[in-house]
Write a protein that holds these residues in place. Structure first.
Motif, PDB file in Angstrom:
ATOM      1  N   PRO A  24     -34.304 -52.648   0.377  1.00 50.60           N
ATOM      2  CA  PRO A  24     -35.568 -51.898   0.346  1.00 50.60           C
ATOM      3  C   PRO A  24     -36.114 -51.575   1.746  1.00 50.60           C
ATOM      4  O   PRO A  24     -36.670 -50.506   1.964  1.00 50.60           O
ATOM      5  N   THR A  25     -35.930 -52.510   2.689  1.00 52.19           N
ATOM      6  CA  THR A  25     -36.377 -52.239   4.058  1.00 52.19           C
ATOM      7  C   THR A  25     -35.579 -51.093   4.656  1.00 52.19           C
ATOM      8  O   THR A  25     -36.141 -50.218   5.312  1.00 52.19           O
ATOM      9  N   LEU A  26     -34.280 -51.084   4.424  1.00 53.67           N
ATOM     10  CA  LEU A  26     -33.463 -49.965   4.913  1.00 53.67           C
ATOM     11  C   LEU A  26     -33.932 -48.665   4.271  1.00 53.67           C
ATOM     12  O   LEU A  26     -34.024 -47.631   4.947  1.00 53.67           O
ATOM     13  N   GLY A  27     -34.258 -48.700   3.003  1.00 50.84           N
ATOM     14  CA  GLY A  27     -34.784 -47.512   2.336  1.00 50.84           C
ATOM     15  C   GLY A  27     -36.067 -47.020   2.983  1.00 50.84           C
ATOM     16  O   GLY A  27     -36.269 -45.812   3.160  1.00 50.84           O
ATOM     17  N   ARG A  28     -36.948 -47.959   3.359  1.00 54.85           N
ATOM     18  CA  ARG A  28     -38.184 -47.582   4.052  1.00 54.85           C
ATOM     19  C   ARG A  28     -37.877 -46.979   5.415  1.00 54.85           C
ATOM     20  O   ARG A  28     -38.524 -46.010   5.832  1.00 54.85           O
ATOM     21  N   MET A  29     -36.895 -47.532   6.100  1.00 51.54           N
ATOM     22  CA  MET A  29     -36.494 -46.986   7.399  1.00 51.54           C
ATOM     23  C   MET A  29     -35.975 -45.559   7.231  1.00 51.54           C
ATOM     24  O   MET A  29     -36.334 -44.667   8.003  1.00 51.54           O
ATOM     25  N   GLU A  30     -35.158 -45.359   6.219  1.00 50.14           N
ATOM     26  CA  GLU A  30     -34.574 -44.043   6.005  1.00 50.14           C
ATOM     27  C   GLU A  30     -35.627 -43.010   5.591  1.00 50.14           C
ATOM     28  O   GLU A  30     -35.420 -41.815   5.774  1.00 50.14           O
ATOM     29  N   SER A  31     -36.744 -43.476   5.055  1.00 51.88           N
ATOM     30  CA  SER A  31     -37.811 -42.543   4.711  1.00 51.88           C
ATOM     31  C   SER A  31     -38.845 -42.416   5.831  1.00 51.88           C
ATOM     32  O   SER A  31     -39.838 -41.708   5.685  1.00 51.88           O
ATOM     33  N   GLY A  32     -38.604 -43.126   6.963  1.00 55.19           N
ATOM     34  CA  GLY A  32     -39.457 -42.976   8.144  1.00 55.19           C
ATOM     35  C   GLY A  32     -40.672 -43.868   8.190  1.00 55.19           C
ATOM     36  O   GLY A  32     -41.617 -43.589   8.921  1.00 55.19           O
ATOM     37  N   ASP A  33     -40.665 -44.961   7.443  1.00 57.30           N
ATOM     38  CA  ASP A  33     -41.801 -45.887   7.423  1.00 57.30           C
ATOM     39  C   ASP A  33     -41.995 -46.511   8.804  1.00 57.30           C
ATOM     40  O   ASP A  33     -41.117 -47.211   9.306  1.00 57.30           O
ATOM     41  N   PRO A  34     -43.165 -46.305   9.442  1.00 54.24           N
ATOM     42  CA  PRO A  34     -43.404 -46.877  10.769  1.00 54.24           C
ATOM     43  C   PRO A  34     -43.718 -48.371  10.735  1.00 54.24           C
ATOM     44  O   PRO A  34     -43.820 -48.999  11.776  1.00 54.24           O
ATOM     45  N   GLY A  35     -43.843 -48.960   9.539  1.00 57.07           N
ATOM     46  CA  GLY A  35     -44.173 -50.373   9.423  1.00 57.07           C
ATOM     47  C   GLY A  35     -42.986 -51.312   9.601  1.00 57.07           C
ATOM     48  O   GLY A  35     -43.149 -52.516   9.654  1.00 57.07           O
ATOM     49  N   VAL A  36     -41.785 -50.738   9.722  1.00 60.67           N
ATOM     50  CA  VAL A  36     -40.582 -51.561   9.910  1.00 60.67           C
ATOM     51  C   VAL A  36     -40.539 -52.001  11.376  1.00 60.67           C
ATOM     52  O   VAL A  36     -40.859 -51.237  12.279  1.00 60.67           O
ATOM     53  N   SER A  37     -40.119 -53.239  11.599  1.00 60.58           N
ATOM     54  CA  SER A  37     -40.131 -53.793  12.955  1.00 60.58           C
ATOM     55  C   SER A  37     -39.264 -52.980  13.911  1.00 60.58           C
ATOM     56  O   SER A  37     -38.233 -52.424  13.531  1.00 60.58           O
ATOM     57  N   ILE A  38     -39.694 -52.927  15.142  1.00 57.58           N
ATOM     58  CA  ILE A  38     -38.978 -52.167  16.174  1.00 57.58           C
ATOM     59  C   ILE A  38     -37.578 -52.732  16.393  1.00 57.58           C
ATOM     60  O   ILE A  38     -36.642 -52.002  16.695  1.00 57.58           O
ATOM     61  N   GLY A  39     -37.426 -54.037  16.172  1.00 56.74           N
ATOM     62  CA  GLY A  39     -36.113 -54.657  16.327  1.00 56.74           C
ATOM     63  C   GLY A  39     -35.091 -54.090  15.355  1.00 56.74           C
ATOM     64  O   GLY A  39     -33.929 -53.881  15.707  1.00 56.74           O
ATOM     65  N   ALA A  40     -35.528 -53.827  14.129  1.00 54.19           N
ATOM     66  CA  ALA A  40     -34.630 -53.243  13.134  1.00 54.19           C
ATOM     67  C   ALA A  40     -34.233 -51.833  13.542  1.00 54.19           C
ATOM     68  O   ALA A  40     -33.081 -51.427  13.380  1.00 54.19           O
ATOM     69  N   TRP A  41     -35.175 -51.087  14.102  1.00 58.74           N
ATOM     70  CA  TRP A  41     -34.870 -49.722  14.547  1.00 58.74           C
ATOM     71  C   TRP A  41     -33.872 -49.741  15.710  1.00 58.74           C
ATOM     72  O   TRP A  41     -32.939 -48.941  15.750  1.00 58.74           O
ATOM     73  N   VAL A  42     -34.073 -50.668  16.636  1.00 53.51           N
ATOM     74  CA  VAL A  42     -33.155 -50.768  17.779  1.00 53.51           C
ATOM     75  C   VAL A  42     -31.759 -51.135  17.296  1.00 53.51           C
ATOM     76  O   VAL A  42     -30.766 -50.539  17.724  1.00 53.51           O
ATOM     77  N   LYS A  43     -31.671 -52.082  16.387  1.00 49.96           N
ATOM     78  CA  LYS A  43     -30.370 -52.488  15.845  1.00 49.96           C
ATOM     79  C   LYS A  43     -29.702 -51.318  15.123  1.00 49.96           C
ATOM     80  O   LYS A  43     -28.492 -51.089  15.262  1.00 49.96           O
ATOM     81  N   ALA A  44     -30.487 -50.537  14.367  1.00 52.30           N
ATOM     82  CA  ALA A  44     -29.930 -49.374  13.660  1.00 52.30           C
ATOM     83  C   ALA A  44     -29.393 -48.354  14.661  1.00 52.30           C
ATOM     84  O   ALA A  44     -28.289 -47.818  14.471  1.00 52.30           O
ATOM     85  N   LEU A  45     -30.140 -48.093  15.712  1.00 48.85           N
ATOM     86  CA  LEU A  45     -29.669 -47.159  16.739  1.00 48.85           C
ATOM     87  C   LEU A  45     -28.374 -47.659  17.379  1.00 48.85           C
ATOM     88  O   LEU A  45     -27.459 -46.880  17.639  1.00 48.85           O
ATOM     89  N   GLU A  46     -28.322 -48.953  17.601  1.00 46.69           N
ATOM     90  CA  GLU A  46     -27.119 -49.548  18.194  1.00 46.69           C
ATOM     91  C   GLU A  46     -25.919 -49.383  17.260  1.00 46.69           C
ATOM     92  O   GLU A  46     -24.838 -48.964  17.688  1.00 46.69           O
ATOM     93  N   LEU A  47     -26.095 -49.684  15.970  1.00 48.17           N
ATOM     94  CA  LEU A  47     -24.999 -49.571  15.012  1.00 48.17           C
ATOM     95  C   LEU A  47     -24.543 -48.123  14.828  1.00 48.17           C
ATOM     96  O   LEU A  47     -23.377 -47.871  14.523  1.00 48.17           O
ATOM     97  N   LEU A  48     -25.455 -47.188  15.023  1.00 55.77           N
ATOM     98  CA  LEU A  48     -25.128 -45.774  14.849  1.00 55.77           C
ATOM     99  C   LEU A  48     -24.726 -45.090  16.159  1.00 55.77           C
ATOM    100  O   LEU A  48     -24.597 -43.883  16.221  1.00 55.77           O
ATOM    101  N   ASP A  49     -24.525 -45.901  17.200  1.00 59.51           N
ATOM    102  CA  ASP A  49     -24.170 -45.391  18.534  1.00 59.51           C
ATOM    103  C   ASP A  49     -25.181 -44.365  19.029  1.00 59.51           C
ATOM    104  O   ASP A  49     -24.828 -43.339  19.608  1.00 59.51           O
ATOM    105  N   ARG A  50     -26.451 -44.650  18.810  1.00 65.52           N
ATOM    106  CA  ARG A  50     -27.527 -43.754  19.232  1.00 65.52           C
ATOM    107  C   ARG A  50     -28.581 -44.493  20.060  1.00 65.52           C
ATOM    108  O   ARG A  50     -29.729 -44.063  20.129  1.00 65.52           O
TER     109      ARG A  50
END
Length: 84
Positions: A24-50
């Motif tokens: 569900p948290t990933l789903g919120r991230m994919e819909s652009g929820d700003p309430g997800v922790s910045i650490g999760a966003w950084v990790k996602a960028l890292e995994l996506l080579d971005r």
């Protein structure tokens, strides 16, 4: 982010596991929820080579300090002209 994950043929649950978040948290991230922790966003960028796009996460859409100052500044009021 969703399009990048799908382009890599990665299922949502597997990607969430790799991120260390719930599905569900990933789903919120994919819909652009700003309430997800910045650490999760950084990790996602890292995994996506971005990771080089990290600064786009922090780019403010508006300057909240300027907005506050504009809203709290005294406003001029027009005086009505009475004909007569």
């Amino acid at each position: 982010m969703r399009q990048l994950r799908i382009a890599r043929h990665e299922m949502q649950q597997r990607f969430a596991d790799r991120l260390g978040v719930s599905r569900p948290t990933l789903g919120r991230m994919e819909s652009g929820d700003p309430g997800v922790s910045i650490g999760a966003w950084v990790k996602a960028l890292e995994l996506l080579d971005r990771l080089d796009e990290f600064d786009l996460l922090l780019a403010p859409g508006e300057n909240l300090f300027e907005k506050y100052e504009q809203e709290s500044a005294p406003r001029r009021k027009r005086v009505s002209r009475k004909l007569g």
